[in-house]
Write a protein that holds these residues in place. Structure first.
Motif, PDB file in Angstrom:
ATOM      1  N   VAL A  67      43.104  41.752  38.143  1.00  0.00           N
ATOM      2  CA  VAL A  67      43.554  42.648  37.074  1.00  0.00           C
ATOM      3  C   VAL A  67      44.206  41.860  35.942  1.00  0.00           C
ATOM      4  O   VAL A  67      44.033  42.179  34.764  1.00  0.00           O
ATOM      5  CB  VAL A  67      44.537  43.700  37.626  1.00  0.00           C
ATOM      6  CG1 VAL A  67      45.011  44.631  36.525  1.00  0.00           C
ATOM      7  CG2 VAL A  67      43.897  44.495  38.753  1.00  0.00           C
ATOM      8  N   GLY A  68      44.912  40.815  36.257  1.00  0.00           N
ATOM      9  CA  GLY A  68      45.629  40.049  35.258  1.00  0.00           C
ATOM     10  C   GLY A  68      44.706  39.200  34.406  1.00  0.00           C
ATOM     11  O   GLY A  68      43.507  39.057  34.688  1.00  0.00           O
ATOM     12  N   PRO A  69      45.258  38.626  33.353  1.00  0.00           N
ATOM     13  CA  PRO A  69      44.446  37.762  32.473  1.00  0.00           C
ATOM     14  C   PRO A  69      44.062  36.467  33.188  1.00  0.00           C
ATOM     15  O   PRO A  69      44.763  35.980  34.080  1.00  0.00           O
ATOM     16  CB  PRO A  69      45.365  37.498  31.285  1.00  0.00           C
ATOM     17  CG  PRO A  69      46.748  37.684  31.836  1.00  0.00           C
ATOM     18  CD  PRO A  69      46.657  38.746  32.878  1.00  0.00           C
ATOM     19  N   ALA A  70      42.938  35.918  32.768  1.00  0.00           N
ATOM     20  CA  ALA A  70      42.449  34.680  33.374  1.00  0.00           C
ATOM     21  C   ALA A  70      43.295  33.503  32.909  1.00  0.00           C
ATOM     22  O   ALA A  70      43.764  33.455  31.775  1.00  0.00           O
ATOM     23  CB  ALA A  70      40.986  34.449  32.998  1.00  0.00           C
ATOM     24  N   GLU A  71      43.495  32.560  33.800  1.00  0.00           N
ATOM     25  CA  GLU A  71      44.265  31.356  33.509  1.00  0.00           C
ATOM     26  C   GLU A  71      43.342  30.141  33.545  1.00  0.00           C
ATOM     27  O   GLU A  71      42.374  30.097  34.304  1.00  0.00           O
ATOM     28  CB  GLU A  71      45.404  31.176  34.523  1.00  0.00           C
ATOM     29  CG  GLU A  71      46.430  32.303  34.509  1.00  0.00           C
ATOM     30  CD  GLU A  71      47.536  32.069  35.511  1.00  0.00           C
ATOM     31  OE1 GLU A  71      47.451  31.041  36.239  1.00  0.00           O
ATOM     32  OE2 GLU A  71      48.467  32.887  35.585  1.00  0.00           O
ATOM     33  N   VAL A  72      43.679  29.161  32.751  1.00  0.00           N
ATOM     34  CA  VAL A  72      42.896  27.933  32.696  1.00  0.00           C
ATOM     35  C   VAL A  72      43.212  27.080  33.923  1.00  0.00           C
ATOM     36  O   VAL A  72      44.377  26.780  34.194  1.00  0.00           O
ATOM     37  CB  VAL A  72      43.182  27.150  31.413  1.00  0.00           C
ATOM     38  CG1 VAL A  72      42.408  25.840  31.391  1.00  0.00           C
ATOM     39  CG2 VAL A  72      42.823  27.994  30.187  1.00  0.00           C
TER      40      VAL A  72
END
Length: 310
Positions: A67-72
């Motif tokens: 659900v959360g934003p993607a991280e690098v």
């Protein structure tokens, strides 16, 4: 005897310099560049933009189940999927399918093309009939052959009953049988394409060369080996590169015929990327597989430019 000077010629005997104007080839070159610019822009938008998006997504932990934003995450996806995952097994399966398909399609396509070159009765009808498999979609062909290879209702059941055997062979349950089935279906649908390409090459061979070789005492094999095959070598190379590129990214036939099974026996690179994206919902890992596939395809592009160079 003195020679009168020619008007407009200097004392040194050289012609006076003239202002050079742009020739017609130069103008045609600029006109060609101008006319092809929209096509290049469209190609750039259709290819470069998705590659850039996939390249960025391969460096993140993008997932459809998150659900959360993607991280690098950097090169973590490449480490998991390409270095320590099933990428190399799927690459080996892909290479086996490519090599086996070329080994089947090129000889059969050449034999059919040689037969169609000869002035036989009904040649036009056969040329039309041989293109019928090309008119079908790969999904329909895959579903048809999956039904025909069914151990209970397919051709294997009928063949086993004809020979008095009540236990037909289940090709979909065997690793070798599944690979052979994929190669066979792929060859069945693409042999007409190979035949038409090689037929065009054979029709361009000068008959005078063949007659000269026959007059010099060359046999059938010498004519094929030293005259026909060298003459159509560029066409044969282009055909091999095109078919290898298509088999490298093949997905529809594998998905409809074997689903990558049994186990991972027919799990090629496209099916591996599909499983990671649409089954496991790991978009970042699937994009890492796709980027690795694109990098491995660069030598094929270089080979295609070498083969098609006039």
């Amino acid at each position: 005897m003195t020679v009168a000077p020619v008007p407009g010629v200097a004392a040194t005997g050289r012609q006076p310099s003239r202002s050079r104007r742009p020739g017609r080839p130069g103008r045609l070159r600029w006109l060609g560049t101008l006319l092809t610019t929209p096509a290049w822009l469209l190609l750039l938008g259709a290819v470069a933009v998705p590659l850039a998006v996939a390249g960025y997504a391969s460096l993140t932990d993008e997932s459809l189940s998150s659900v959360g934003p993607a991280e690098v995450v950097g090169a973590e996806n490449f480490s998991r999927e390409v270095l320590h995952g099933g990428f190399w097994h799927s690459l080996r399966v892909t290479v086996i399918i490519m090599a086996a398909s070329l080994a089947v399609q090129i000889p059969i396509g050449y034999v059919l093309a040689r037969a169609l070159v000869r002035p036989l009765r009904g040649r036009a009808v056969f040329r039309t009939a041989i293109t019928l498999p090309m008119m079908l979609t790969p999904v329909a062909v895959g579903l048809m052959w999956r039904f025909l290879s069914d151990p209970d209702l397919g051709l294997t059941r009928v063949a086993a009953s004809a020979f008095g055997d009540s236990s037909p062979v289940n090709l979909l349950a065997s690793q070798f049988g599944a690979l052979a089935l994929v190669v066979g279906v792929n060859s069945w649908i693409n042999i007409p394409f190979v035949t038409l390409i090689l037929l065009a090459g054979l029709l361009s061979v000068d008959e005078a060369l063949l007659e000269s070789a026959a007059v010099d005492g060359a046999g059938w094999w010498q004519v094929e080996r030293y005259v026909r095959l060298p003459m159509i070598a560029p066409v044969l190379g282009v055909c091999c590169v095109l078919r290898a590129a298509a088999d490298y990214r093949m997905f529809d036939l594998v998905y409809t015929v074997t689903r990558g099974g049994p186990g991972d026996a027919t799990l090629n690179l496209s099916m591996l990327a599909y499983q990671q994206s649409m089954v496991n919902f790991e978009i970042g890992r699937a994009c890492a597989i796709a980027v690795a596939m694109a990098v491995l395809a660069l030598p094929a592009y270089w080979l295609f430019t070498k083969v098609t160079r006039p």
